[in-house]
Design an enzyme around this catalytic site. Structure first.
Site, PDB file in Angstrom:
ATOM      1  N   ARG A 122      27.174  16.319  16.594  1.00  0.00           N
ATOM      2  CA  ARG A 122      27.201  17.781  17.309  1.00  0.00           C
ATOM      3  C   ARG A 122      28.187  18.117  18.231  1.00  0.00           C
ATOM      4  O   ARG A 122      28.198  19.105  18.962  1.00  0.00           O
ATOM      5  CB  ARG A 122      25.805  17.772  18.108  1.00  0.00           C
ATOM      6  CG  ARG A 122      24.501  17.640  17.509  1.00  0.00           C
ATOM      7  CD  ARG A 122      24.166  18.040  16.291  1.00  0.00           C
ATOM      8  NE  ARG A 122      22.987  17.976  15.755  1.00  0.00           N
ATOM      9  CZ  ARG A 122      22.570  18.035  14.646  1.00  0.00           C
ATOM     10  NH1 ARG A 122      23.321  18.326  13.638  1.00  0.00           N
ATOM     11  NH2 ARG A 122      21.229  17.872  14.201  1.00  0.00           N
ATOM     12  N   ASN A 158      28.990  19.357   9.489  1.00  0.00           N
ATOM     13  CA  ASN A 158      28.260  20.398   9.819  1.00  0.00           C
ATOM     14  C   ASN A 158      27.996  20.834  11.271  1.00  0.00           C
ATOM     15  O   ASN A 158      26.962  20.663  11.947  1.00  0.00           O
ATOM     16  CB  ASN A 158      26.933  20.753   9.004  1.00  0.00           C
ATOM     17  CG  ASN A 158      26.007  19.328   9.047  1.00  0.00           C
ATOM     18  OD1 ASN A 158      26.635  18.318   9.050  1.00  0.00           O
ATOM     19  ND2 ASN A 158      24.849  19.624   8.837  1.00  0.00           N
ATOM     20  N   ASP A 208      27.291  18.834   3.857  1.00  0.00           N
ATOM     21  CA  ASP A 208      25.992  18.405   4.230  1.00  0.00           C
ATOM     22  C   ASP A 208      25.125  19.424   4.914  1.00  0.00           C
ATOM     23  O   ASP A 208      25.715  20.298   5.819  1.00  0.00           O
ATOM     24  CB  ASP A 208      25.856  17.202   4.915  1.00  0.00           C
ATOM     25  CG  ASP A 208      24.690  16.600   5.381  1.00  0.00           C
ATOM     26  OD1 ASP A 208      23.835  16.501   4.419  1.00  0.00           O
ATOM     27  OD2 ASP A 208      24.542  16.260   6.663  1.00  0.00           O
ATOM     28  N   HIS A 251      24.746  16.381  -0.356  1.00  0.00           N
ATOM     29  CA  HIS A 251      23.121  16.505  -0.130  1.00  0.00           C
ATOM     30  C   HIS A 251      22.723  17.204  -1.269  1.00  0.00           C
ATOM     31  O   HIS A 251      22.979  18.493  -1.664  1.00  0.00           O
ATOM     32  CB  HIS A 251      23.342  17.851   1.003  1.00  0.00           C
ATOM     33  CG  HIS A 251      21.962  18.093   1.531  1.00  0.00           C
ATOM     34  ND1 HIS A 251      21.666  17.793   3.049  1.00  0.00           N
ATOM     35  CD2 HIS A 251      21.062  18.871   0.761  1.00  0.00           C
ATOM     36  CE1 HIS A 251      20.217  18.526   2.903  1.00  0.00           C
ATOM     37  NE2 HIS A 251      20.130  19.190   1.581  1.00  0.00           N
ATOM     38  N   HIS A 269      21.099  10.555   1.394  1.00  0.00           N
ATOM     39  CA  HIS A 269      19.375  10.396   1.733  1.00  0.00           C
ATOM     40  C   HIS A 269      18.537  10.728   0.408  1.00  0.00           C
ATOM     41  O   HIS A 269      17.835  11.761   0.412  1.00  0.00           O
ATOM     42  CB  HIS A 269      19.382  11.505   3.016  1.00  0.00           C
ATOM     43  CG  HIS A 269      19.998  12.813   2.912  1.00  0.00           C
ATOM     44  ND1 HIS A 269      19.844  13.873   1.679  1.00  0.00           N
ATOM     45  CD2 HIS A 269      20.458  13.558   3.814  1.00  0.00           C
ATOM     46  CE1 HIS A 269      20.455  14.933   1.911  1.00  0.00           C
ATOM     47  NE2 HIS A 269      20.963  14.875   3.404  1.00  0.00           N
ATOM     48  N   ASN A 298      15.062  16.955   6.315  1.00  0.00           N
ATOM     49  CA  ASN A 298      15.515  17.503   4.854  1.00  0.00           C
ATOM     50  C   ASN A 298      16.335  16.543   4.366  1.00  0.00           C
ATOM     51  O   ASN A 298      17.376  16.290   4.809  1.00  0.00           O
ATOM     52  CB  ASN A 298      16.162  18.862   5.318  1.00  0.00           C
ATOM     53  CG  ASN A 298      16.534  19.755   3.792  1.00  0.00           C
ATOM     54  OD1 ASN A 298      15.784  19.392   3.060  1.00  0.00           O
ATOM     55  ND2 ASN A 298      17.367  20.625   4.180  1.00  0.00           N
ATOM     56  N   ASP A 336      21.024   9.241   8.887  1.00  0.00           N
ATOM     57  CA  ASP A 336      21.034  10.797   8.846  1.00  0.00           C
ATOM     58  C   ASP A 336      20.617  11.285  10.117  1.00  0.00           C
ATOM     59  O   ASP A 336      19.707  11.989  10.636  1.00  0.00           O
ATOM     60  CB  ASP A 336      20.117  11.461   7.871  1.00  0.00           C
ATOM     61  CG  ASP A 336      20.146  12.944   7.824  1.00  0.00           C
ATOM     62  OD1 ASP A 336      21.211  13.518   8.293  1.00  0.00           O
ATOM     63  OD2 ASP A 336      19.439  13.424   6.788  1.00  0.00           O
ATOM     64  N   HIS A 386      18.191  16.724  18.118  1.00  0.00           N
ATOM     65  CA  HIS A 386      17.970  18.203  18.437  1.00  0.00           C
ATOM     66  C   HIS A 386      17.065  18.108  19.624  1.00  0.00           C
ATOM     67  O   HIS A 386      16.408  17.322  20.138  1.00  0.00           O
ATOM     68  CB  HIS A 386      16.936  18.835  17.563  1.00  0.00           C
ATOM     69  CG  HIS A 386      17.388  18.975  16.047  1.00  0.00           C
ATOM     70  ND1 HIS A 386      18.498  20.060  15.761  1.00  0.00           N
ATOM     71  CD2 HIS A 386      17.230  18.472  14.790  1.00  0.00           C
ATOM     72  CE1 HIS A 386      18.646  19.974  14.516  1.00  0.00           C
ATOM     73  NE2 HIS A 386      18.021  18.815  14.062  1.00  0.00           N
TER      74      HIS A 386
END
Length: 446
Positions: A75, A105, A162, A187, A240, A302, A329, A333
């Site tokens: 992040r 990302n 990703d 992904h 994943h 996901n 993964d 959050h």
């Protein structure tokens, strides 16, 4: 004694003795009880350890090569409230990881050489080495290939968009990567087939009235990219994976000599799609009868959580080596992005600190051997990014020491991550990490 807590990569190299520890080293097929020494940050014979060096009694403990996570979201830049390089690397050390690979990302995306260099500089004194994965396309838009060569020269170990599959630029990206020696980390999700799906299509989705995400959405991109890998000679890593059909396609591709590797997350191995509805039985267990109806946003990921049948196929593929690695993964959050209606919840859960425990739960159930679990967490993923893992004398000390019989409770106070979004909160899990040594430095001591 080694003080409890976290260390940094800038700390002095360690010297210590582990006495009578169970040594598991997939690189040599070793599984034996013996003394293990570290001198000046490298593995050494026990007799070479200075007499005044710390001694750790290893009875009941397992010493294994440090874990390598191919798929982590830190992040930074953009969302430091959810996770930072510092907090994420501490979570990694707490979970036994001695290398983590940061996905691109972020906001803005890591899509040029300067962004790669900045992230590497942030990680210089972290609690775990951080390898950087660059975006495959500019802004992760899917259509314009990024400057892959410049990012590779800056240290990027692979490339990915990703969060989405690479779009129209996929063939161009794979042709370019064929000459760079770096993998495309894909992904696999066809947005047209995934549609508005928020959980795996099936009976549970119907019962909950939630839009289903069919496994064909994953398989379509897997098959597309395997064909491009065969045509270009590029290295492809599928991340994943969540379905038996995708694993079967990879198994066939490997038999045909295509340069493909793949990983699976701990949650796709252990948590079936019924967890969305409140079930808390592991995928290899019988589902709970009449679980509390939960629309649990912490279970939105996901790709979506798999069926029990798919999870069993994924475990078998880890055991037989078709799936090369277990990668978390790790997707932190804040609570406000999860405590919303299920179809609005941000996809992803944290996994660095629970990966070993979920794997050990599978070992306890007889679904996986301990040496296969260690290999999927350490030696095999490390090899994909060009790192070695060995407990042999003279090797750099990348080490995790854990108690497989001890249990711990997953709660906010027991986690080092800046976020706590996991459906495992409140559960008691097997496996407590006692010591992590990364690049010869003690980065965590319980």
């Amino acid at each position: 004694m080694i003080p409890a807590g976290f260390g940094r990569l800038t700390d002095p190299p360690a010297s210590l003795l582990l006495a009578g520890v169970r040594v598991i080293d997939p690189s040599t097929g070793t599984d034996e009880v013996r003394d293990l020494g570290i001198v000046g940050g490298a593995f050494a014979d026990a007799g070479e350890v200075p007499a005044d060096a710390p001694r750790i009694e290893g009875h009941g403990l397992v010493a294994a090569p440090g874990f390598c996570d191919l798929h982590v979201h830190l992040r930074e830049p953009g969302d430091p409230a959810s996770e930072t390089v510092e907090s994420g690397s501490r979570a990694a050390a707490h979970g036994g990881f001695t290398t983590i690979c940061a996905m691109p990302n972020t906001e803005p995306p890591i899509d040029d050489a300067e962004a790669v260099a900045r992230l590497q500089e942030r990680a210089r004194d972290a609690a775990c080495p951080v390898r950087v994965i660059g975006a495959a396309t500019v802004g992760r838009g899917g259509s314009e290939m990024a400057d892959l060569a410049a990012m590779a020269n800056a240290g990027a170990i692979g490339f990915s968009d990703d969060g989405a599959a690479v779009g129209s630029a996929t063939a161009e990206v794979m042709r370019a990567l064929g000459g760079l020696g770096r993998p495309l980390i894909e992904h696999a999700e066809d947005p047209g087939l995934a549609g508005d799906g928020v959980m795996r299509a099936g009976a549970t989705a119907v019962a909950l009235g939630l839009a289903g995400w069919d496994a064909a959405a994953e398989l379509a991109v897997v098959e597309r990219d395997l064909g491009l890998a065969a045509a270009t000679g590029a290295r492809l890593h599928l991340t994943h994976l969540s379905s038996a059909s995708s694993v079967d396609a990879v198994r066939r591709a490997k038999a045909d000599g295509i340069r493909v590797t793949c990983d699976v997350t701990p949650h796709h191995l252990a948590l079936a799609e019924t967890w969305v509805a409140g079930d808390r039985a592991f995928a290899w267990e019988d589902p709970q009868r009449n679980p509390p109806l939960a629309y649990d946003g912490s279970c939105r990921v996901n790709p979506p959580l798999s069926t029990r049948e798919d999870a069993a196929a994924l475990l078998r593929a880890v055991a037989d080596g078709t799936i090369d690695a277990i990668a978390t993964d790790h997707a932190p959050h804040p609570p406000e992005r999860k405590r919303v209606p299920f179809d609005q919840a941000a996809p992803g859960l944290i996994g660095l600190e629970t990966a070993l425990s979920l794997g050990l739960a599978a070992v306890e159930a007889g679904a996986l051997t301990l040496i296969a679990l260690v290999g999927a967490l350490s030696t095999r993923p490390a090899a994909i990014i060009g790192e070695s893992r060995s407990l042999s004398r003279g090797s750099r000390a990348d080490l995790v020491v854990f108690d497989p019989a001890a249990r711990w409770r997953v709660d906010r106070s027991s986690l080092a991550s800046a976020s706590t979004n996991t459906p495992l909160l409140g559960m008691s899990l097997p496996g407590v990490v006692r010591l992590t040594v990364a690049d010869g430095r003690v980065t965590y001591r319980a």
